[in-house]
Design an enzyme around this catalytic site. Structure first.
Site, PDB file in Angstrom:
ATOM      1  CB  THR A 196      -9.683   6.477  -3.835  1.00 59.48           C
ATOM      2  OG1 THR A 196      -9.134   6.814  -4.559  1.00 59.48           O
ATOM      3  CG2 THR A 196      -9.009   6.611  -2.093  1.00 59.48           C
ATOM      4  CG  LEU A 242     -15.705  10.363  -0.139  1.00 61.14           C
ATOM      5  CD1 LEU A 242     -15.642  12.215  -0.923  1.00 61.14           C
ATOM      6  CD2 LEU A 242     -16.854   9.980   0.869  1.00 61.14           C
ATOM      7  CG  HIS A 243      -9.371  10.609  -3.573  1.00 66.23           C
ATOM      8  ND1 HIS A 243      -9.386   9.317  -4.263  1.00 66.23           N
ATOM      9  CD2 HIS A 243     -10.619  11.465  -4.417  1.00 66.23           C
ATOM     10  CE1 HIS A 243      -9.566   9.399  -5.415  1.00 66.23           C
ATOM     11  NE2 HIS A 243     -10.315  10.930  -5.875  1.00 66.23           N
ATOM     12  CG  ASP A 244      -8.306  13.739   1.061  1.00 66.20           C
ATOM     13  OD1 ASP A 244      -7.119  12.885   0.480  1.00 66.20           O
ATOM     14  OD2 ASP A 244      -8.349  14.869   0.564  1.00 66.20           O
ATOM     15  CG  MET A 246     -11.037   5.755   1.854  1.00 66.21           C
ATOM     16  SD  MET A 246     -10.776   4.766   0.840  1.00 66.21           S
ATOM     17  CE  MET A 246     -12.668   4.002   0.000  1.00 66.21           C
TER      18      MET A 246
END
Length: 314
Positions: A196, A242-244, A246
């Site tokens: 991420t 921008l983690h989630d 992905m």
């Protein structure tokens, strides 16, 4: 091809909001069975409120929302307002939601929905602490044989942690829940900080959202502008990870990512490394592989996917 049935388990959070929006923008690909909500980034009343705000923003108020665990299995709840703001969605003023919260607990919904569907057909996208999923597995052990896969954002390897030197937030908040899930035998796809952090929300990328001729584009640009400020200060970077989203992006375009199927174990006892994801990248332990861990991403392709899909939202 039939749409993929998914349950989104989440603790919104700006990046969770992007993940929900991406799924809502791909309704021909996903049958969103429900959104189950857990305490994490902010306490449960706010995460439940935020899930409904985001679904209404994205024109997906038909998706049912269920409130779940308001605390981890054993640990006291630790939240992240210092990252996401008091509301969890600071950065854009979303209207008060009008859609209802469904009766019943999120874990009941997970159990009943997965058990009623053909085995191995339901995917869970896990965007927060894994408490709801762990409780469901403990209450209905047959669930592990029926869930198709869990695609989760969590953990870290060489990148190090973002809440302690060793631990990433989602796993750190409820390491006992994570340990149960990682031992469950369910096929796991893991998107850790190592991947991420390779796709930052640069000003140019946020500008692409802001330029979209719909209500969602500018709203998400505001959310991302707020969210990146913490990581820019922390890491000295231009933009923040921008983690989630992905998790949903991998389901839509897995060719954007690469990784390796390895063993992942969760540290639950050590005061120094609680919540550490011990990722056996080089297979030195002999423990059986239990997760596909993704470490690389085509970052430009990832943002092209986001912008193309978000252009379809209201």
């Amino acid at each position: 091809m039939a749409a993929l049935p998914i349950i989104i388990d989440t603790d919104p959070g700006q990046d969770d909001a992007v993940a929900i929006g991406l799924a809502a923008a791909a309704r021909e690909v996903f049958e969103i069975l429900g959104v189950t909500v857990v305490a994490g980034n902010v306490p449960l009343p706010r995460t439940v409120d935020n899930a409904r705000r985001v679904l209404e923003l994205c024109g997906a108020s038909d998706v049912p929302v269920y409130a779940g665990a308001d605390r981890p299995l054993l640990e006291p709840l630790e939240t992240a307002e210092y990252v996401h703001g008091v509301s969890g969605l600071d950065g854009f003023d979303l209207p008060e939601p009008t859609m209802p919260v469904q009766p019943g607990h999120a874990t009941d919904f997970i159990i009943e929905t997965v058990m009623a569907r053909p085995a191995k057909t339901v995917t869970i996208c896990a965007l927060g602490p894994l408490t709801n999923i762990a409780i469901a597995l403990a209450r209905e052990p047959r669930l592990a044989e029926r869930i198709g896969q869990i695609v989760l954002m969590g953990g870290a390897m060489s990148e190090g942690g973002n809440v302690t030197p060793a631990a990433e937030f989602n796993i750190y908040v409820d390491p006992q829940a994570a340990a149960l899930v990682f031992r469950s035998g369910i096929p796991l796809v893991v998107l850790p900080l190592d991947v991420t952090h390779k796709a930052p929300t640069t000003p140019a990328r946020i500008a692409r959202f802001r330029a979209l001729p719909n209500r969602c584009g500018p709203a998400y640009a505001g959310l991302l502008d707020f969210a990146k400020r913490f990581d820019e200060e922390k890491y000295g970077s231009v933009g923040g990870p921008l983690h989630d989203p992905m998790t949903v992006a991998w389901l839509l375009q897995p060719e954007l990512f690469s990784g390796r199927t390895v063993n992942v174990a969760i540290e639950t006892a050590s005061p120094l490394t609680r919540g550490m994801t011990v990722i056996d990248w080089w297979s030195v332990t002999g423990r059986p592989a239990n997760a596909l861990v993704l470490r690389d991403v085509d970052d430009d392709g990832f943002y092209d996917l986001l912008v193309e899909r978000f252009a379809r939202l209201p």
